[in-house]
Design a protein around this motif. Structure first.
Motif, PDB file in Angstrom:
ATOM      1  N   GLY A 219     110.243  38.286  73.449  1.00  0.00           N
ATOM      2  CA  GLY A 219     111.463  39.093  73.525  1.00  0.00           C
ATOM      3  C   GLY A 219     112.484  38.542  72.547  1.00  0.00           C
ATOM      4  N   VAL A 220     113.655  38.188  73.063  1.00  0.00           N
ATOM      5  CA  VAL A 220     114.694  37.627  72.200  1.00  0.00           C
ATOM      6  C   VAL A 220     114.628  36.104  72.149  1.00  0.00           C
ATOM      7  N   TRP A 221     113.724  35.502  72.927  1.00  0.00           N
ATOM      8  CA  TRP A 221     113.654  34.049  73.018  1.00  0.00           C
ATOM      9  C   TRP A 221     112.514  33.491  72.166  1.00  0.00           C
ATOM     10  N   ALA A 222     112.722  32.309  71.633  1.00  0.00           N
ATOM     11  CA  ALA A 222     111.681  31.608  70.885  1.00  0.00           C
ATOM     12  C   ALA A 222     111.235  30.411  71.717  1.00  0.00           C
ATOM     13  N   TRP A 223     109.928  30.334  71.945  1.00  0.00           N
ATOM     14  CA  TRP A 223     109.335  29.233  72.694  1.00  0.00           C
ATOM     15  C   TRP A 223     108.555  28.359  71.730  1.00  0.00           C
ATOM     16  N   TYR A 224     108.635  27.055  71.935  1.00  0.00           N
ATOM     17  CA  TYR A 224     108.000  26.094  71.042  1.00  0.00           C
ATOM     18  C   TYR A 224     107.017  25.236  71.824  1.00  0.00           C
ATOM     19  N   SER A 225     105.891  24.961  71.195  1.00  0.00           N
ATOM     20  CA  SER A 225     104.890  24.073  71.785  1.00  0.00           C
ATOM     21  C   SER A 225     104.331  23.174  70.686  1.00  0.00           C
ATOM     22  N   LEU A 226     103.804  22.040  71.097  1.00  0.00           N
ATOM     23  CA  LEU A 226     103.243  21.098  70.135  1.00  0.00           C
ATOM     24  C   LEU A 226     101.939  21.634  69.565  1.00  0.00           C
ATOM     25  N   VAL A 227     101.700  21.368  68.299  1.00  0.00           N
ATOM     26  CA  VAL A 227     100.412  21.675  67.678  1.00  0.00           C
ATOM     27  C   VAL A 227      99.498  20.501  68.013  1.00  0.00           C
ATOM     28  N   PRO A 228      98.394  20.759  68.712  1.00  0.00           N
ATOM     29  CA  PRO A 228      97.511  19.656  69.109  1.00  0.00           C
ATOM     30  C   PRO A 228      97.028  18.845  67.905  1.00  0.00           C
ATOM     31  N   GLY A 229      97.171  17.531  67.997  1.00  0.00           N
ATOM     32  CA  GLY A 229      96.682  16.616  66.973  1.00  0.00           C
ATOM     33  C   GLY A 229      97.533  16.500  65.727  1.00  0.00           C
ATOM     34  N   ALA A 230      98.629  17.250  65.629  1.00  0.00           N
ATOM     35  CA  ALA A 230      99.437  17.240  64.404  1.00  0.00           C
ATOM     36  C   ALA A 230     100.027  15.859  64.119  1.00  0.00           C
ATOM     37  N   LEU A 231     100.549  15.215  65.136  1.00  0.00           N
ATOM     38  CA  LEU A 231     101.148  13.895  64.932  1.00  0.00           C
ATOM     39  C   LEU A 231     100.088  12.876  64.520  1.00  0.00           C
ATOM     40  N   GLN A 232      98.941  12.923  65.155  1.00  0.00           N
ATOM     41  CA  GLN A 232      97.860  11.998  64.815  1.00  0.00           C
ATOM     42  C   GLN A 232      97.389  12.222  63.375  1.00  0.00           C
ATOM     43  N   ARG A 233      97.292  13.480  62.949  1.00  0.00           N
ATOM     44  CA  ARG A 233      96.867  13.764  61.569  1.00  0.00           C
ATOM     45  C   ARG A 233      97.899  13.260  60.569  1.00  0.00           C
ATOM     46  N   ALA A 234      99.172  13.405  60.891  1.00  0.00           N
ATOM     47  CA  ALA A 234     100.217  12.934  59.977  1.00  0.00           C
ATOM     48  C   ALA A 234     100.158  11.426  59.819  1.00  0.00           C
ATOM     49  N   VAL A 235     100.010  10.723  60.922  1.00  0.00           N
ATOM     50  CA  VAL A 235      99.956   9.262  60.871  1.00  0.00           C
ATOM     51  C   VAL A 235      98.676   8.803  60.171  1.00  0.00           C
ATOM     52  N   ALA A 236      97.565   9.497  60.417  1.00  0.00           N
ATOM     53  CA  ALA A 236      96.298   9.130  59.784  1.00  0.00           C
ATOM     54  C   ALA A 236      96.365   9.294  58.269  1.00  0.00           C
ATOM     55  N   GLY A 237      97.271  10.131  57.778  1.00  0.00           N
ATOM     56  CA  GLY A 237      97.408  10.335  56.344  1.00  0.00           C
ATOM     57  C   GLY A 237      98.093   9.197  55.619  1.00  0.00           C
TER      58      GLY A 237
END
Length: 129
Positions: A101-119
């Motif tokens: 509707g008019v609201w935006a909901w946010y959720s974590l992308v699974p594994g995104a933080l781990q992939r960033a750190v692994a880089g």
């Protein structure tokens, strides 16, 4: 004024090269310029206290998702500022955005933080097996 000094911890000795030259040889491999630029962009998205708090608030929510309207008060920031930080985290690949509707909901992308750190070069060598 405390004038006592502490002794720095002992450091492992650097190996002495047999020919006493200053170089161990040509450095090859490592990260390319484009890869470094992309990783810097991703890590820069994390390098903000408000963004780290947003990630932790969303991760800690009972549904693993949060409406943007619920994130302004805990941070003590204005809605436009919170929206900006959320956009940076979405663009960096850490959050998914779902329009309801008019609201935006946010959720974590699974594994995104781990992939960033692994880089980060050398992280795998530092992690315990």
């Amino acid at each position: 004024m405390n004038s006592s000094r502490t002794t720095p911890p002992a450091r492992a000795e650097l190996p002495v090269l047999p020919d006493a030259s200053c170089s161990a040889g040509p450095l090859t491999g490592g990260m390319g310029a484009a890869e470094a630029t992309e990783l810097a962009r991703v890590l820069k998205a994390l390098a903000d206290p408000a963004r780290l708090r947003l990630l932790s608030l969303i991760a800690d929510s009972p549904t693993a998702a949060a409406c943007a309207c619920d994130l302004t008060e805990p941070l003590g920031l204005s809605q436009p500022t919170v929206s900006h930080h959320l956009k940076v985290l979405v663009d960096a690949g850490f959050l998914d955005r779902d329009k309801r509707g008019v609201w935006a909901w946010y959720s974590l992308v699974p594994g995104a933080l781990q992939r960033a750190v692994a880089g980060v070069p050398g992280v795998a060598e530092l992690s315990p097996a």
